[in-house]
Design a protein around this motif. Structure first.
Motif, PDB file in Angstrom:
ATOM      1  N   VAL A  38       0.847  -1.187   0.000  1.00  9.56           N
ATOM      2  CA  VAL A  38       0.000   0.000   0.000  1.00  9.56           C
ATOM      3  C   VAL A  38       0.883   1.237   0.000  1.00  9.56           C
ATOM      4  O   VAL A  38       1.827   1.328   0.790  1.00  9.56           O
ATOM      5  CB  VAL A  38      -0.918   0.029   1.241  1.00  9.56           C
ATOM      6  CG1 VAL A  38      -1.719   1.316   1.290  1.00  9.56           C
ATOM      7  CG2 VAL A  38      -1.846  -1.175   1.251  1.00  9.56           C
ATOM      8  N   THR A  39       0.584   2.157  -0.904  1.00 10.69           N
ATOM      9  CA  THR A  39       1.237   3.463  -0.869  1.00 10.69           C
ATOM     10  C   THR A  39       0.265   4.450  -0.240  1.00 10.69           C
ATOM     11  O   THR A  39      -0.849   4.641  -0.736  1.00 10.69           O
ATOM     12  CB  THR A  39       1.628   3.939  -2.274  1.00 10.69           C
ATOM     13  OG1 THR A  39       2.600   3.045  -2.807  1.00 10.69           O
ATOM     14  CG2 THR A  39       2.216   5.355  -2.227  1.00 10.69           C
ATOM     15  N   LEU A  40       0.687   5.049   0.868  1.00 10.83           N
ATOM     16  CA  LEU A  40      -0.168   5.955   1.626  1.00 10.83           C
ATOM     17  C   LEU A  40       0.324   7.385   1.448  1.00 10.83           C
ATOM     18  O   LEU A  40       1.455   7.714   1.806  1.00 10.83           O
ATOM     19  CB  LEU A  40      -0.129   5.579   3.113  1.00 10.83           C
ATOM     20  CG  LEU A  40      -1.112   6.320   4.019  1.00 10.83           C
ATOM     21  CD1 LEU A  40      -2.533   5.816   3.784  1.00 10.83           C
ATOM     22  CD2 LEU A  40      -0.712   6.122   5.485  1.00 10.83           C
ATOM     23  N   VAL A  41      -0.524   8.236   0.887  1.00  8.57           N
ATOM     24  CA  VAL A  41      -0.174   9.637   0.690  1.00  8.57           C
ATOM     25  C   VAL A  41      -0.612  10.422   1.921  1.00  8.57           C
ATOM     26  O   VAL A  41      -1.788  10.397   2.305  1.00  8.57           O
ATOM     27  CB  VAL A  41      -0.850  10.215  -0.572  1.00  8.57           C
ATOM     28  CG1 VAL A  41      -0.400  11.658  -0.805  1.00  8.57           C
ATOM     29  CG2 VAL A  41      -0.520   9.357  -1.787  1.00  8.57           C
ATOM     30  N   VAL A  42       0.326  11.094   2.557  1.00 14.66           N
ATOM     31  CA  VAL A  42       0.051  11.865   3.771  1.00 14.66           C
ATOM     32  C   VAL A  42       0.630  13.266   3.607  1.00 14.66           C
ATOM     33  O   VAL A  42       1.543  13.495   2.814  1.00 14.66           O
ATOM     34  CB  VAL A  42       0.662  11.195   5.026  1.00 14.66           C
ATOM     35  CG1 VAL A  42       0.174   9.762   5.172  1.00 14.66           C
ATOM     36  CG2 VAL A  42       2.182  11.238   4.998  1.00 14.66           C
ATOM     37  N   ASN A  43       0.098  14.206   4.369  1.00 14.71           N
ATOM     38  CA  ASN A  43       0.739  15.517   4.417  1.00 14.71           C
ATOM     39  C   ASN A  43       1.219  15.806   5.828  1.00 14.71           C
ATOM     40  O   ASN A  43       1.236  14.930   6.676  1.00 14.71           O
ATOM     41  CB  ASN A  43      -0.179  16.614   3.863  1.00 14.71           C
ATOM     42  CG  ASN A  43      -1.397  16.875   4.728  1.00 14.71           C
ATOM     43  OD1 ASN A  43      -1.590  16.288   5.792  1.00 14.71           O
ATOM     44  ND2 ASN A  43      -2.260  17.756   4.254  1.00 14.71           N
ATOM     45  N   GLY A  44       1.645  17.035   6.076  1.00 13.12           N
ATOM     46  CA  GLY A  44       2.199  17.391   7.378  1.00 13.12           C
ATOM     47  C   GLY A  44       3.708  17.427   7.411  1.00 13.12           C
ATOM     48  O   GLY A  44       4.296  17.778   8.442  1.00 13.12           O
ATOM     49  N   LEU A  45       4.370  17.069   6.304  1.00 15.14           N
ATOM     50  CA  LEU A  45       5.839  17.129   6.259  1.00 15.14           C
ATOM     51  C   LEU A  45       6.283  18.582   6.348  1.00 15.14           C
ATOM     52  O   LEU A  45       5.896  19.406   5.511  1.00 15.14           O
ATOM     53  CB  LEU A  45       6.338  16.504   4.957  1.00 15.14           C
ATOM     54  CG  LEU A  45       7.841  16.607   4.665  1.00 15.14           C
ATOM     55  CD1 LEU A  45       8.638  15.821   5.694  1.00 15.14           C
ATOM     56  CD2 LEU A  45       8.151  16.111   3.247  1.00 15.14           C
ATOM     57  N   PRO A  46       7.072  18.941   7.355  1.00 12.78           N
ATOM     58  CA  PRO A  46       7.558  20.321   7.442  1.00 12.78           C
ATOM     59  C   PRO A  46       8.395  20.676   6.213  1.00 12.78           C
ATOM     60  O   PRO A  46       9.033  19.804   5.607  1.00 12.78           O
ATOM     61  CB  PRO A  46       8.422  20.317   8.706  1.00 12.78           C
ATOM     62  CG  PRO A  46       7.903  19.168   9.511  1.00 12.78           C
ATOM     63  CD  PRO A  46       7.511  18.133   8.496  1.00 12.78           C
ATOM     64  N   PRO A  47       8.429  21.945   5.814  1.00 11.45           N
ATOM     65  CA  PRO A  47       9.223  22.333   4.649  1.00 11.45           C
ATOM     66  C   PRO A  47      10.709  22.104   4.895  1.00 11.45           C
ATOM     67  O   PRO A  47      11.177  22.086   6.038  1.00 11.45           O
ATOM     68  CB  PRO A  47       8.909  23.828   4.500  1.00 11.45           C
ATOM     69  CG  PRO A  47       8.437  24.271   5.837  1.00 11.45           C
ATOM     70  CD  PRO A  47       7.733  23.092   6.442  1.00 11.45           C
ATOM     71  N   ALA A  48      11.446  21.952   3.812  1.00 12.41           N
ATOM     72  CA  ALA A  48      12.880  21.683   3.921  1.00 12.41           C
ATOM     73  C   ALA A  48      13.626  22.819   4.613  1.00 12.41           C
ATOM     74  O   ALA A  48      14.708  22.604   5.178  1.00 12.41           O
ATOM     75  CB  ALA A  48      13.465  21.436   2.533  1.00 12.41           C
ATOM     76  N   THR A  49      13.047  24.025   4.593  1.00  6.18           N
ATOM     77  CA  THR A  49      13.679  25.162   5.275  1.00  6.18           C
ATOM     78  C   THR A  49      13.689  24.971   6.790  1.00  6.18           C
ATOM     79  O   THR A  49      14.475  25.599   7.486  1.00  6.18           O
ATOM     80  CB  THR A  49      12.946  26.468   4.925  1.00  6.18           C
ATOM     81  OG1 THR A  49      11.542  26.296   5.170  1.00  6.18           O
ATOM     82  CG2 THR A  49      13.156  26.834   3.472  1.00  6.18           C
ATOM     83  N   GLU A  50      12.786  24.129   7.315  1.00  3.97           N
ATOM     84  CA  GLU A  50      12.785  23.788   8.740  1.00  3.97           C
ATOM     85  C   GLU A  50      13.547  22.473   8.881  1.00  3.97           C
ATOM     86  O   GLU A  50      12.971  21.404   9.053  1.00  3.97           O
ATOM     87  CB  GLU A  50      11.357  23.673   9.260  1.00  3.97           C
ATOM     88  CG  GLU A  50      10.570  24.975   9.151  1.00  3.97           C
ATOM     89  CD  GLU A  50       9.117  24.837   9.576  1.00  3.97           C
ATOM     90  OE1 GLU A  50       8.758  23.794  10.179  1.00  3.97           O
ATOM     91  OE2 GLU A  50       8.338  25.756   9.305  1.00  3.97           O
ATOM     92  N   ALA A  51      14.858  22.577   8.770  1.00  4.17           N
ATOM     93  CA  ALA A  51      15.714  21.403   8.572  1.00  4.17           C
ATOM     94  C   ALA A  51      15.533  20.329   9.635  1.00  4.17           C
ATOM     95  O   ALA A  51      15.422  19.133   9.324  1.00  4.17           O
ATOM     96  CB  ALA A  51      17.173  21.843   8.503  1.00  4.17           C
ATOM     97  N   ALA A  52      15.497  20.718  10.911  1.00  2.47           N
ATOM     98  CA  ALA A  52      15.450  19.719  11.986  1.00  2.47           C
ATOM     99  C   ALA A  52      14.143  18.937  11.967  1.00  2.47           C
ATOM    100  O   ALA A  52      14.144  17.700  12.026  1.00  2.47           O
ATOM    101  CB  ALA A  52      15.653  20.394  13.335  1.00  2.47           C
TER     102      ALA A  52
END
Length: 451
Positions: A38-52
Motif C-alpha cells: 500500500v502506498t499511503l499519501v500523507v501531508n504534514g511534512l515540514p518544509p525543507a527550510t525547517e531542517a530539523a
C-alpha cells in the motif's frame, strides 16, 4: 494561538462552498496493489527550510517503513492551506491522510468528505487511550469516528513577570478574576513610558475569537443548540460584561493603550518588547515571543483564564480521505498510532526536542487518558527545558477548568464579533446593547446554515 491557526481555519469556509459529497480522492490508486503493498499519501511534512523537523519527519517515515515493509509513505509538505484545500478537495487531489484543525472535522463529516474509520479502531490500542471529549471532535452524532487528534491547546493568561514585579504585583500569583485583571492592568499602565496593562484583539477574526474565550470564561456561550437549530447566545448580561469591561479598561482606566485594531502578531510583538503586561493566549505563544520577537523565557508567566468557568480550546489532528480503501485506512491508522497519536512515542519525541533545543514543558491539555496521560506527563517533566515554575498557576488549574471548543462556522461568527470588539476599543460612545443585538442577528443568519 499562532497566526496560522486562524488562517488555516478559513479552509472550513472554503469547504462549505464546495458542493461535493465523497468527491475526494487520495493517492493514484484506491485498490491495493497485487503484491499486497500500500502506498499511503500523507501531508504534514515540514518544509525543507525547517531542517530539523523536516529530517525528524522523514526519519520517522523510514523507521515506520522498516517496521511495515508493505506500506510506503508518500509524504507531502504542508498542512491545511486555505488557499488550496478546497481546490484539492474538488480536484480529487487530497491526500489519503490529511492534517486538520479542530474547527474543520464537523463540516467535513457533515458533507461526507471524510471516511468513517470506527470499525478499524479496535485493532489500534493507542486510539483507545484518547480522551473521549477530544475524540468527540472527530466524531459524528452516531458515534462514527473519522480521524485522530495530535495536539490539544487551551487559552490562559500570558503575563510579563518582570512588569508584575515592577508594578508591585506578585508574579507567582496572576489575576484570578477579570476584576483582578483590571486592577493589575491599571498598576502596569501607571509605570508610564508606553506600558500597556492589558491587550486585546479586534481585527481579522481575532477579536471574535477572544470575545468567545472571554465569554466562555464567565460561563457564557456564543451559540447553543435547540433541537436541530443553532442560535446565538451572547446577547445577554455576560456578553455585555465582556464588552463593558474592555470599554472601561480602554476609556476610563486608559490601561489598554491608544493603539487598537490589533491582530495576532501585534500582542506577541508588544509582549516581546517588554511593554505589555497581559493578554489571553496559548502556551505556544511563549516560544514564538522568544524566538521571533526577542523575548526571554524567564520573563513570561502563564495563568489560568480569569474567572475560569471554562476556557476555549482547540487543537490539531488527521482525518481520512472519503475515497480511501480499507487497506489505506488500516495503513493510515498504523502510521498515526506509530507516531502522532502514540503515547509510547512521547518520551522519544520529547528527548529529541530537548536535544534540538526546542521548547519542552509548556503546559497543554493531554490528548490521552489513563496510562497514556501518565507517560506524557512523565516525559514532559523529564525533558522540560523551559521554566516550569512560571506556568505553575496554569498547570494547577488546568484540570479543573472545562475546555470548550469553538462554535459552528467559527470563523464567520468571529468576523461578525470583531465589530463589537472594535467599537468598544475605538469609540468611547459605543452602544454595547446595540452592538450585541446587531451581531446576534448576523450570527443567527450564519448559524441557520448549520446542519
Amino acid at each position: 494561538m499562532k497566526r496560522s491557526r486562524l488562517n488555516r481555519t478559513l479552509a472550513v469556509l472554503l469547504v462549505a462552498g464546495v458542493g461535493l459529497s465523497s468527491a475526494a480522492c487520495g493517492g493514484d490508486e484506491d485498490s491495493p496493489a497485487a503484491d499486497g503493498k500500500v502506498t499511503l499519501v500523507v501531508n504534514g511534512l515540514p518544509p525543507a527550510t525547517e531542517a530539523a523537523t523536516h529530517k525528524r519527519f522523514l526519519d520517522n517515515v523510514a523507521e515506520f517503513e522498516s517496521q511495515n515493509p508493505n506500506i510506503k509513505i508518500d509524504a507531502r509538505e504542508g498542512k491545511m492551506d486555505p488557499q488550496t484545500f478546497a481546490a484539492k478537495l474538488a480536484g480529487g487531489q487530497l491526500e489519503d491522510v490529511f492534517y486538520v484543525y479542530f474547527t474543520d472535522p464537523a463540516s467535513l463529516i457533515a458533507k461526507r468528505q471524510v471516511a468513517d474509520v470506527s470499525k478499524y479502531l479496535k485493532d489500534f490500542p493507542a486510539a483507545q487511550q484518547v480522551r473521549p471529549e477530544v475524540l468527540k471532535v472527530f466524531s459524528d452524532d452516531k458515534g462514527g469516528v473519522y480521524g485522530l487528534p495530535y495536539k490539544n491547546y487551551s487559552l490562559g493568561l500570558i503575563y510579563n513577570r518582570t512588569l508584575f514585579t515592577r508594578a508591585g504585583l506578585d508574579p507567582d500569583n496572576p489575576p484570578k478574576t477579570w476584576a483582578d485583571v483590571r486592577t493589575a492592568a491599571q498598576k502596569i499602565a501607571a509605570l508610564g513610558d508606553g506600558h500597556v496593562g492589558y491587550g486585546d484583539y479586534s481585527k481579522n477574526n481575532t477579536g471574535g475569537w477572544h470575545f468567545t474565550a472571554e465569554l466562555y470564561s464567565l460561563g457564557g456561550e456564543v451559540a447553543t443548540k435547540d433541537g436541530e437549530t443553532w442560535k446565538a447566545a451572547f446577547n445577554n448580561d455576560l456578553g455585555r460584561q465582556v464588552l463593558r469591561q474592555l470599554h472601561d479598561m480602554r476609556w476610563a482606566d486608559n490601561s489598554m493603550g491608544s493603539r487598537q485594531l490589533l491582530e495576532w502578531a501585534d500582542l506577541l510583538r508588544m509582549m516581546g518588547s517588554g511593554k505589555l503586561g497581559m493578554y489571553i493566549g496559548t502556551a505556544d505563544n511563549i516560544p514564538t515571543i522568544v524566538n521571533q520577537y526577542k523575548g526571554k523565557f524567564p520573563d513570561y508567566g502563564l495563568g489560568p483564564i480569569p474567572d475560569g468557568k471554562a476556557t476555549l480550546g482547540g487543537g490539531e489532528g488527521y482525518m481520512f480521505n472519503a475515497k480511501a480503501s480499507p487497506e489505506k485506512i488500516r495503513a493510515g491508522l498504523k502510521w498515526l498510532t506509530f507516531w502522532f497519536t502514540s503515547p509510547d512515542r512521547v518520551e522519544a519525541e520529547r528527548k529529541w526536542e530537548a536535544e534540538t533545543k526546542q521548547p519542552v514543558g509548556l503546559p497543554e491539555p493531554n490528548i490521552f487518558a489513563g496510562e497514556g496521560a501518565t507517560k506524557q506527563a512523565a516525559a514532559e517533566k523529564k525533558y522540560a527545558n523551559v521554566p516550569q515554575q512560571n506556568y505553575a498557576p496554569f498547570a494547577a488549574a488546568m484540570g479543573s477548568i472545562p475546555v470548550k471548543f469553538e462554535p459552528p462556522n467559527a470563523q464567520q461568527v468571529y468576523a461578525v464579533l470583531d465589530v463589537p470588539m472594535q467599537k468598544v476599543l475605538t469609540d468611547r460612545n459605543a452602544n454595547v446593547d446595540q452592538l450585541l443585538a446587531d451581531a446576534e442577528k448576523q450570527v443567527n443568519s450564519i448559524l441557520a446554515t448549520v446542519r
